[in-house]
Enzyme design. Structure first.
Site, short mmCIF file in Angstrom:
data_model
loop_
_atom_site.label_atom_id
_atom_site.label_comp_id
_atom_site.label_asym_id
_atom_site.label_seq_id
_atom_site.Cartn_x
_atom_site.Cartn_y
_atom_site.Cartn_z
N ARG A 16 0.65 -1.20 0.14
CA ARG A 16 -0.09 -0.08 -0.03
C ARG A 16 0.98 1.48 0.01
O ARG A 16 1.66 1.39 0.64
CB ARG A 16 -0.88 0.09 1.32
N HIS B 80 0.64 5.01 0.83
CA HIS B 80 -0.24 5.82 1.70
C HIS B 80 0.23 7.04 2.06
O HIS B 80 1.19 7.12 2.64
CB HIS B 80 -0.75 5.12 2.95
N CYS C 164 -1.86 11.81 6.05
CA CYS C 164 -2.91 12.79 6.24
C CYS C 164 -3.21 13.03 7.62
O CYS C 164 -3.96 12.25 8.32
CB CYS C 164 -4.20 11.98 5.75
N CYS D 208 -12.46 12.93 4.86
CA CYS D 208 -11.79 12.11 3.74
C CYS D 208 -11.85 10.68 4.52
O CYS D 208 -12.48 10.45 5.42
CB CYS D 208 -10.42 12.43 3.71
N CYS E 17 -8.96 8.80 4.71
CA CYS E 17 -7.60 8.33 4.87
C CYS E 17 -7.30 7.43 5.90
O CYS E 17 -6.77 6.39 6.01
CB CYS E 17 -6.79 9.44 4.76
N GLU F 46 1.59 14.85 2.37
CA GLU F 46 0.34 15.60 2.95
C GLU F 46 -0.58 16.33 1.95
O GLU F 46 0.15 17.23 1.03
CB GLU F 46 0.38 16.50 4.06
N ASP G 252 -2.79 16.85 -8.88
CA ASP G 252 -2.13 16.04 -7.66
C ASP G 252 -0.69 16.35 -7.95
O ASP G 252 -0.02 16.03 -8.85
CB ASP G 252 -2.40 14.56 -8.04
N ARG H 227 1.72 14.80 -6.21
CA ARG H 227 2.52 13.84 -5.72
C ARG H 227 3.28 13.00 -6.76
O ARG H 227 3.06 13.11 -7.99
CB ARG H 227 1.54 12.62 -5.14
#
Length: 379
Positions: free
Chosen positions: A213, A215, A218, A229, A231, A256, A290, A292
């Site tokens: 995963r 992740h 958050c 959310c 999260c 974040e 996004d 990220r």
């Protein structure tokens, strides 16, 4: 590398820096911390009228379409710093109709890149250094008052970050959903961000395709149980699911707010309270859909010697990032939280605008809890 790291530190403190190119030098002041005094000081130091560098996403929200990543908005002597702040990040702001945008060059784009890396609002007040002021600026650089950073270093910096992860420490930490868990800490080269790999179970018993995963951190959801959310529930359900499948890895990434940082995430939440969805709110602040990237995750998996995975995700971009980075995604499994009145719009935007696989969640009514990992999804 060190010059760029120092530049980010100075910008986060609200100090100007100098971006140096072979042809000319550019003074850069972050929007955050810019007041009328700072604006006047920048113009006096550079000897030229300042301009406001804005991203394409922000300019689109101001009804100015451009094809390039950024453009410059001239700043007149009568403009106050609060007007610049409004142009850069307020939803209700509008630009004067008679103001023409100027073309941004690589130095201006690099300035905005530094703001993003430093988790600041991606907007900057910039001023060219005139010939008359060059000696004065050089003296400030020599005495260390103003930091000069070569443009080429900034261009190379962000791409190189994931290749300099240092594995710093680790410890066994039993979890409520996975008693056999080991936390492995990784630190980025600039020291600003740390990421954690939670290695679950005994490696000898892992499946050939390791459950993984990715992740993104958050704080509001993971720690405080925010209802805006899902999260926190996804995090805990992922740990449980990985443990039930014989073990694997959860990468807890310091990204974040889809990479914009906690301060900007809170700003985006305030904009969402005014009616915007999560992506439009980010655009108002100048960010993309996004922000990220997953180079850090790929480097962590490489150091953990994981090359074939079963990815727990609803996000197609994560699968693409793993594939492009040389990690084979054998299978995908969905992982869900709970649909609430407060997070429905957030999840709906992720599904409709980012293509996340959330059909099963959004078909639910009310706040009934959803079963995570309902079925395997073949790629």
């Amino acid at each position: 590398m060190r010059q760029v790291e120092r530049a980010i530190f100075d910008l986060r403190r609200g100090l100007p820096i100098l971006i140096r190119d072979a042809a000319s030098d550019l003074l850069v002041h972050p929007l955050e911390g810019c007041d009328d005094d700072a604006l006047a000081a920048l113009e006096a130091l550079g000897g030229t009228p300042p301009a406001l560098a804005l991203t394409r996403h922000r300019l689109t929200r101001l009804d100015r379409e451009i094809e390039t990543p950024a453009a410059l908005l001239p700043v007149a002597a009568a403009n106050h710093a609060e007007e610049l702040v409004a142009w850069a990040c307020e939803e209700a702001a509008s630009l004067p109709a008679n103001v023409a945008l100027h073309t941004a060059d690589p130095r201006h784009e690099a300035a905005l890149d530094l703001m993003r890396i430093g988790l600041l609002i991606p907007a900057a007040v910039v001023a060219e250094v005139s010939e008359a002021k060059r000696d004065r600026v050089e003296s400030l650089v020599s005495e260390g008052t103003v930091l000069a950073v070569p443009l080429a270093q900034i261009a190379a910096y962000d791409a190189a970050q994931s290749r300099f992860l240092k594995r710093t420490s680790e410890a066994e930490i039993p979890l409520s959903h996975a008693e056999r868990a080991r936390f492995v800490m990784f630190r980025e080269a600039d020291g600003m961000r740390e990421h954690i790999a939670i290695v679950i179970g005994d490696r000898e018993t892992w499946h050939d395709a390791v459950p993984v995963r990715l992740h993104s951190a958050c704080l509001t959801g993971d720690l405080f149980g925010s209802l805006r959310c899902d999260c926190g529930e996804q995090l805990r359900e992922s740990v449980r699911a990985i443990d039930e499948r014989g073990g694997g890895v959860l990468l807890y990434l310091a990204q974040e707010g889809r990479g914009i940082g906690l301060a900007n995430k809170l700003r985006a939440y305030t904009l969402q309270d005014g009616g915007l969805d999560t992506m439009d709110a980010d655009h108002v602040l100048g960010f993309g859909d996004d922000e990220r990237t997953y180079g850090v995750a790929l480097e962590m998996l490489e150091q953990l010697e994981v090359t074939r995975i079963e990815l727990l995700t609803n996000n197609p971009e994560k699968i693409a990032a793993m594939d492009q980075g040389g990690v084979e995604v054998v299978n995908r499994r969905g992982v869900y939280g709970k649909l609430t009145e407060q997070n429905r719009r957030y999840l709906d935007a992720k599904a409709k605008r980012a293509g996340h696989w959330l059909e099963e969640v959004l078909e639910q009514e009310g706040e009934a809890e959803l079963t995570s990992l309902k079925r395997p999804f073949a790629r």
